[in-house]
Design a protein around this motif. Structure first.
Motif, PDB file in Angstrom:
ATOM      1  N   GLU A  25       8.248  -1.153   3.340  1.00  0.00           N
ATOM      2  CA  GLU A  25       7.468  -0.805   2.148  1.00  0.00           C
ATOM      3  C   GLU A  25       8.309  -0.100   1.088  1.00  0.00           C
ATOM      4  O   GLU A  25       7.898   0.014  -0.070  1.00  0.00           O
ATOM      5  N   GLY A  54       3.060  -5.130   0.924  1.00  0.00           N
ATOM      6  CA  GLY A  54       1.821  -4.611   1.497  1.00  0.00           C
ATOM      7  C   GLY A  54       1.147  -5.706   2.292  1.00  0.00           C
ATOM      8  O   GLY A  54       1.620  -6.846   2.356  1.00  0.00           O
ATOM      9  N   TYR A  87       3.849  -5.621   9.760  1.00  0.00           N
ATOM     10  CA  TYR A  87       2.458  -5.203   9.609  1.00  0.00           C
ATOM     11  C   TYR A  87       1.591  -5.384  10.848  1.00  0.00           C
ATOM     12  O   TYR A  87       0.613  -4.647  11.016  1.00  0.00           O
TER      13      TYR A  87
END
Length: 481
Positions: free
Chosen positions: A110, A142, A198
């Motif tokens: 990120e 994201g 993620y």
């Protein structure tokens, strides 16, 4: 006192008061980074792609390293062309030096476009650099970026992610080499590094080392290594060709990787949140133990087909209990209610017989044993089909014994208790008397009570072509083999 992250600039610069010789060196350093320059220096290099001339853009090398358990290093290195002497081949590396605590709540990827990355090196005369009060993520990376990636690549993209996550988990656990990501588009490398980050709990993603670009991937030791197609030839180990969604020497997907990739590919971020909650309930230990805990958390939530793969056993309940044991709930302070709800979700679609429920639950300590049993009863209570499919004679006998020990279970699962008492082997008369007593207490309706008593009465009828003998005098019935 709040600790801050250090930062340093490294490039080829002319001589100065503090540096009598020109060339590659640190030109500006913050107070916290100064004692760590020997740690940072080996991470500041950059080799430009072979055969690439000055008219083509050079890829940015954004890297995350863990020199030891107490240090985090993030670097962003760009090719800058000529240095102060006119020599072609200069680069600028901006390095951050922090502790794992300063990365809390962030996935390193990120920080790809953090606003705190310097566009150019600061010179010696600018009196150094300030420490960074916090690590500020950018806006380019994201969950939405990964969702768009998988939507655009479809089923082949999800299959690639399954294999990539399998390699990542093995590499984090020290079970195999990392992966090389090959693409002509540097942004595509960042896409897939985000896709591998993620599905992981934040604390485990923070241990995932990577570089978005190197010209020598065969010498790199990150968990994920990005490179261009002209550099990818001859690399050993798992290689993912991102531009055509294929892989070389990639293992078959593991069950945890399939589960995580499937959840992300279908947009089930709530499932990933639940996995992360279970993972976070465990202790903060090394990456290998963290991977085992992640696999266990996935096993608690995976459908039956995956649960059997996790457990190596045909019983989803046995697999679930093994997963709970791997989570070490006592040390983690895991709430029993969380396990109860996870058990209900996990076992709700079962088709395999449960077998000896008492033995399956035995490895669990208090208060987790009754919590998992309550979750099982909740799933059974909600589905007559599930009761029929999973409550074999052994399961009925085991649950009947548990009902004797814990009468409150009857009130929580009357339909399941009635099913168990009607079918458990042994003497039918005590079961009939228990059913009648509980009917008088309002636990069951008249019609279903009548049906249960009728079935038990039929069990007492003499067998054809044999001398009349009551069932309870023959001992427990045996299942046909």
């Amino acid at each position: 006192m709040t600790r801050m992250a250090g930062q340093a600039h490294y490039t080829s610069a002319p001589p100065s008061t503090d540096a009598p010789h020109g060339g590659f060196r640190f030109t500006a350093v913050s107070p916290t980074a100064r004692p760590a320059l020997d740690v940072l220096r080996p991470l500041t290099g950059y080799a430009r792609p072979p055969g690439r001339d000055r008219h083509h853009p050079f890829p940015v090398a954004f890297a995350h390293d863990r020199p030891d358990d107490d240090a985090v290093v993030l670097t962003r290195t760009v090719f800058t062309g000529q240095d102060y002497s006119g020599r072609w081949g200069n680069h600028f590396c901006h390095a951050w030096y922090a502790t794992p605590d300063e990365l809390a709540g962030l996935r390193p990827v990120e920080l790809w476009d953090s606003p705190d990355w310097a566009p150019a090196p600061r010179c010696d005369d600018d009196r150094g650099l300030p420490d960074l009060a916090q690590l500020v993520p950018g806006s380019a990376v994201g969950p939405g970026r990964v969702t768009r990636l998988l939507a655009g690549t479809g089923a082949p993209g999800v299959r690639l992610l399954e294999r990539l996550l399998t390699v990542v988990l093995r590499a984090l656990a020290g079970e195999g080499p990392g992966a090389t990501l090959v693409s002509a588009d540097p942004d595509r490398v960042v896409d897939w590094m985000a896709a591998a980050s993620y599905p992981l709990p934040v604390g485990l993603a923070a241990r995932l080392t990577f570089t978005t670009y190197t010209a020598r991937p065969q010498d790199d030791h990150h968990h994920l290594t990005g490179t261009r197609p002209e550099n990818g030839e001859g690399v050993t180990g798992p290689v993912f060709h991102l531009d055509r969604l294929t892989g070389d020497e990639c293992p078959e997907p593991g069950p945890a990787a399939r589960f995580l990739a499937g959840a992300l590919g279908s947009g089930r971020l709530d499932v990933l949140d639940t996995v992360a909650e279970l993972w976070d309930a465990g202790p903060a230990d090394d990456a290998g133990a963290g991977v085992r805990r992640l696999r266990a958390a996935c096993a608690l939530l995976a459908p039956d087909t995956d649960a059997e793969a996790f457990a190596g056993d045909g019983s989803p309940l046995v697999g679930f209990v093994r997963g709970v044991a791997e989570l070490r709930p006592q040390e983690a302070g895991l709430a029993p209610e969380r396990l109860r709800d996870a058990a209900a979700r996990h076992l709700a679609d079962g088709t395999a017989p449960l077998g000896d429920v008492r033995a399956a639950l035995a490895p669990l300590p208090e208060p987790y044993r009754p919590a998992v049993l309550a979750g099982l009863l909740s799933a059974l209570e909600a589905s007559a089909e599930l009761r029929t499919a999973t409550l074999d004679m052994q399961a009925c006998a085991s649950l009947a014994a548990l009902v004797e020990e814990t009468p409150d279970l009857l009130a929580a699962g009357p339909a399941t208790a009635l099913h168990v008492l009607r079918r458990a082997p042994g003497e039918p008369r005590p079961a009939a008397l228990r059913i009648l007593r509980l009917f008088r207490q309002g636990l069951w309706e008249e019609a279903e009570t009548y049906e249960a008593l009728r079935d038990l009465a039929r069990a007492e009828e003499p067998e054809p072509e044999r001398a009349p003998r009551l069932l309870w005098r023959r001992g427990p019935a045996r299942e046909k083999e």
